[in-house]
Design a protein around this motif. Structure first.
Motif, PDB file in Angstrom:
ATOM      1  N   PHE A 285       1.914   8.874  -2.337  1.00  0.00           N
ATOM      2  CA  PHE A 285       0.706   8.156  -2.762  1.00  0.00           C
ATOM      3  C   PHE A 285       0.012   7.391  -1.653  1.00  0.00           C
ATOM      4  O   PHE A 285      -1.158   7.007  -1.801  1.00  0.00           O
ATOM      5  CB  PHE A 285       1.038   7.182  -3.900  1.00  0.00           C
ATOM      6  CG  PHE A 285       1.644   5.866  -3.454  1.00  0.00           C
ATOM      7  CD1 PHE A 285       0.868   4.714  -3.366  1.00  0.00           C
ATOM      8  CD2 PHE A 285       2.975   5.778  -3.113  1.00  0.00           C
ATOM      9  CE1 PHE A 285       1.407   3.506  -2.964  1.00  0.00           C
ATOM     10  CE2 PHE A 285       3.535   4.582  -2.717  1.00  0.00           C
ATOM     11  CZ  PHE A 285       2.757   3.435  -2.632  1.00  0.00           C
ATOM     12  N   LEU A 286       0.672   7.156  -0.505  1.00  0.00           N
ATOM     13  CA  LEU A 286       0.080   6.284   0.516  1.00  0.00           C
ATOM     14  C   LEU A 286       0.373   6.829   1.910  1.00  0.00           C
ATOM     15  O   LEU A 286       1.519   7.114   2.247  1.00  0.00           O
ATOM     16  CB  LEU A 286       0.636   4.864   0.388  1.00  0.00           C
ATOM     17  CG  LEU A 286       0.286   3.862   1.496  1.00  0.00           C
ATOM     18  CD1 LEU A 286      -1.223   3.626   1.572  1.00  0.00           C
ATOM     19  CD2 LEU A 286       1.009   2.533   1.274  1.00  0.00           C
ATOM     20  N   LEU A 287      -0.685   6.935   2.706  1.00  0.00           N
ATOM     21  CA  LEU A 287      -0.582   7.322   4.113  1.00  0.00           C
ATOM     22  C   LEU A 287      -1.123   6.191   4.965  1.00  0.00           C
ATOM     23  O   LEU A 287      -2.241   5.707   4.728  1.00  0.00           O
ATOM     24  CB  LEU A 287      -1.371   8.610   4.364  1.00  0.00           C
ATOM     25  CG  LEU A 287      -1.546   9.042   5.820  1.00  0.00           C
ATOM     26  CD1 LEU A 287      -0.203   9.278   6.501  1.00  0.00           C
ATOM     27  CD2 LEU A 287      -2.430  10.290   5.901  1.00  0.00           C
ATOM     28  N   VAL A 288      -0.342   5.759   5.964  1.00  0.00           N
ATOM     29  CA  VAL A 288      -0.738   4.663   6.855  1.00  0.00           C
ATOM     30  C   VAL A 288      -0.955   5.214   8.259  1.00  0.00           C
ATOM     31  O   VAL A 288      -0.026   5.737   8.880  1.00  0.00           O
ATOM     32  CB  VAL A 288       0.327   3.554   6.889  1.00  0.00           C
ATOM     33  CG1 VAL A 288      -0.133   2.417   7.813  1.00  0.00           C
ATOM     34  CG2 VAL A 288       0.603   3.023   5.494  1.00  0.00           C
ATOM     35  N   GLY A 289      -2.174   5.114   8.750  1.00  0.00           N
ATOM     36  CA  GLY A 289      -2.490   5.518  10.113  1.00  0.00           C
ATOM     37  C   GLY A 289      -2.609   4.310  11.027  1.00  0.00           C
ATOM     38  O   GLY A 289      -2.859   3.191  10.578  1.00  0.00           O
ATOM     39  N   GLN A 290      -2.435   4.570  12.318  1.00  0.00           N
ATOM     40  CA  GLN A 290      -2.491   3.499  13.311  1.00  0.00           C
ATOM     41  C   GLN A 290      -3.850   3.456  13.994  1.00  0.00           C
ATOM     42  O   GLN A 290      -4.277   4.432  14.611  1.00  0.00           O
ATOM     43  CB  GLN A 290      -1.400   3.702  14.375  1.00  0.00           C
ATOM     44  CG  GLN A 290       0.012   3.652  13.835  1.00  0.00           C
ATOM     45  CD  GLN A 290       0.310   2.323  13.174  1.00  0.00           C
ATOM     46  OE1 GLN A 290       0.185   1.266  13.791  1.00  0.00           O
ATOM     47  NE2 GLN A 290       0.708   2.377  11.918  1.00  0.00           N
ATOM     48  N   GLY A 291      -4.513   2.306  13.894  1.00  0.00           N
ATOM     49  CA  GLY A 291      -5.767   2.085  14.613  1.00  0.00           C
ATOM     50  C   GLY A 291      -5.520   1.288  15.872  1.00  0.00           C
ATOM     51  O   GLY A 291      -6.246   0.336  16.167  1.00  0.00           O
ATOM     52  N   GLY A 292      -4.483   1.691  16.625  1.00  0.00           N
ATOM     53  CA  GLY A 292      -4.062   0.978  17.834  1.00  0.00           C
ATOM     54  C   GLY A 292      -2.677   0.414  17.627  1.00  0.00           C
ATOM     55  O   GLY A 292      -2.514  -0.651  17.024  1.00  0.00           O
ATOM     56  N   SER A 293      -1.654   1.123  18.111  1.00  0.00           N
ATOM     57  CA  SER A 293      -0.277   0.676  17.897  1.00  0.00           C
ATOM     58  C   SER A 293       0.076  -0.479  18.818  1.00  0.00           C
ATOM     59  O   SER A 293      -0.522  -0.657  19.879  1.00  0.00           O
ATOM     60  CB  SER A 293       0.695   1.836  18.113  1.00  0.00           C
ATOM     61  OG  SER A 293       0.740   2.197  19.485  1.00  0.00           O
ATOM     62  N   THR A 294       1.060  -1.252  18.409  1.00  0.00           N
ATOM     63  CA  THR A 294       1.508  -2.389  19.218  1.00  0.00           C
ATOM     64  C   THR A 294       2.217  -1.914  20.480  1.00  0.00           C
ATOM     65  O   THR A 294       2.055  -2.503  21.551  1.00  0.00           O
ATOM     66  CB  THR A 294       2.436  -3.295  18.401  1.00  0.00           C
ATOM     67  OG1 THR A 294       1.719  -3.785  17.258  1.00  0.00           O
ATOM     68  CG2 THR A 294       2.930  -4.471  19.220  1.00  0.00           C
TER      69      THR A 294
END
Length: 503
Positions: A255-264
């Protein structure tokens, strides 16, 4: 009825000998020591400025960090509960002379560790104003004009990210709580009340707050899929598709996809456009954690890396990173305000009537908090005074600086660039001849220690594929070319010494 009769029989005081007149006389001379008049406030502010102004004037020369081991036993010792007060001067002296040092100093131009938070002074003034006014801003009727300030800020951010007219959001303490609220919102919108079959997909480069937020939202660790990344530390789309297919075959509910808008770790930005297409095809909620990188959307180069962020269902931003504001300034944006109401809305008899008219926002119905500080002013005031163009110029400078640093580092013998910068982070490691395995990690730990030893620059490290890797993150608004030249010189000197000594 028993409770009512007991309440009616309660005396006005526990002392039966105290008459009503005696009680009135006692109340006629209350303790007023907490109530400060204008003259007292002015005197106090002048006292505080005597400490703050030298601190600001000396930021260029103050260390970017100090070892916590320098803290004195006296400072670390627990203090007894103060039953009676002390004077302002003594207390402020204790704070600035004994408590402030040692510490990390993110306001320093030499602070390039972790993800710097700038601490813009305009926002500090805004916080002073907000705290003196002490207005309630999560219920619209309590301060319509002040609530509108936060509503405007959220609308500006939504426009910046390319979200539509139905978008909304709220300011919170930081990315961790924004990510948590995003997961709760996605859960409420995409899963039934019995949601434990739901699965979440994120990359092996995601911030740890994603997995913690999933746990706080009620999901066991076994429902979070950590997807491998490619050679550029971006989520591998083929691995993602396979994981989703396997879960559906097993009877689970992606149900949920998390993308990175600039990883740490490296500043890597996932292929957000491709992830958005996968999310749409698989009917997943698409969340982008852009706490670090989101405000690079202000720049032409940043927008090229962040293509696809406008397709997100929700976005985490940290103004205390990319807009240089004080810590405690985070943000969650959503494509549809209605989703926030679905997840957070709650009725209570003691609250005033909530607003139904468009443009009138009761933030207590769209966020987790009812009572909180007036965060909107610390964002609104600097943006009103300087405009977004000023912040764009500063962020463009950081992108220029990291490219300059990358080229300088590439010229240092035996130093290798581990990851090229996507935004404002570059990573590197020393590779002396014939040094491998654990010894190589030890050499790079020594390199980091020597770089940081002087205190005028502060870098930190991470592990990339089990290799100790040093990071430079350029995001403090006070960091300019002069401090980067010093940083490169520190790195060059330390690398030369380590290569010559062979250790």
């Amino acid at each position: 009825m028993v409770q009512d009769s007991q309440r009616a029989s309660c005396p006005l005081t526990t002392d039966p000998l105290m008459t009503l007149n005696t009680l009135r006389n006692a109340l006629a001379s209350p303790d007023l020591s907490l109530e400060m008049d204008a003259a007292q406030l002015r005197e106090l502010l002048e006292n505080v400025l005597q400490h703050l102004l030298p601190h600001i004037e000396e930021l260029e020369t103050r260390p970017a960090w100090e070892s916590p081991e320098k803290a004195s036993a006296e400072v670390l010792a627990p203090q007894p509960l103060p039953t009676s007060g002390s004077d302002w001067s003594t207390t402020l002296n204790e704070l600035f002379s004994q408590r402030l040092s040692p510490s990390f100093n993110p306001a320093s131009p030499g602070y390039m560790a972790y993800i710097p938070g700038g601490g813009l002074l305009h926002a500090a003034i805004a916080d002073l104003i907000a705290d003196v006014l002490n207005r309630y801003t999560t219920v619209w009727v309590a301060g319509p004009g002040l609530v509108q300030i936060e509503t405007d800020v959220i609308r500006w951010f939504c426009e910046l990210m390319g979200l539509g007219s139905e978008a909304g959001g709220f300011l919170t303490t930081g990315g961790s709580l924004a990510n948590w609220s995003a997961i709760v919102t996605a859960r409420c919108c995409r899963l039934p009340e019995d949601f434990l079959a739901g699965t979440i997909y994120t990359s092996d480069q995601s911030h740890h707050s994603i997995q913690r937020a999933a746990r706080l939202a009620g999901f066991p660790a076994s429902r979070v899929r950590v997807i491998a990344t490619d050679e550029n530390y971006r989520m591998c789309s083929n691995s993602l598709r396979s994981a989703i297919a396997e879960d559906r075959s097993a009877g689970l509910s992606p149900f949920l996809l998390v993308g990175q808008g600039g990883s740490t770790n490296t500043g890597a930005v996932d292929s957000l456009d491709e992830l958005a297409q996968i999310a749409q095809h698989e009917q997943l909620w698409f969340h982008v954690d852009a706490a670090y990188g989101g405000f690079f959307q202000l720049t032409d180069r940043g927008r090229k890396h962040l293509v696809g962020i406008e397709q997100a269902d929700s976005i985490t931003l940290d103004p205390h990173k990319g807009l240089f504001l004080p810590y405690g300034t985070g943000c969650l944006l959503v494509r549809s305000r209605q989703t926030l109401r679905l997840a957070h809305g709650m009725h209570a008899d003691y609250l005033p009537t909530m607003q139904q008219e468009d443009g009138r926002v009761d933030y207590c119905q769209e966020s987790p908090e009812l009572s909180r500080d007036f965060r909107g002013l610390r964002v609104w005031l600097p943006l009103k005074i300087h405009g977004f163009d000023t912040f764009r110029n500063y962020l463009d400078e950081k992108l220029d600086l990291v490219q300059w640093v990358r080229e300088e580092l590439a010229q240092i013998p035996h130093l290798e660039i581990a990851t090229d910068p996507s935004l404002s982070i570059v990573t590197f490691r020393l590779q002396p001849p014939d040094v491998t395995g654990p010894a190589l990690n030890e050499v790079n730990q020594q390199l980091l220690n020597q770089i940081n030893e002087s205190g005028d620059v502060f870098l930190t490290a991470t592990d990339l594929d089990d290799l100790f890797t040093i990071r430079i993150c350029i995001l403090c608004f006070r960091t300019h070319l002069e401090r980067l030249e010093l940083c490169v010189q520190r790195i060059r000197n330390a690398a030369n010494v380590l290569c010559q000594t062979g250790s």
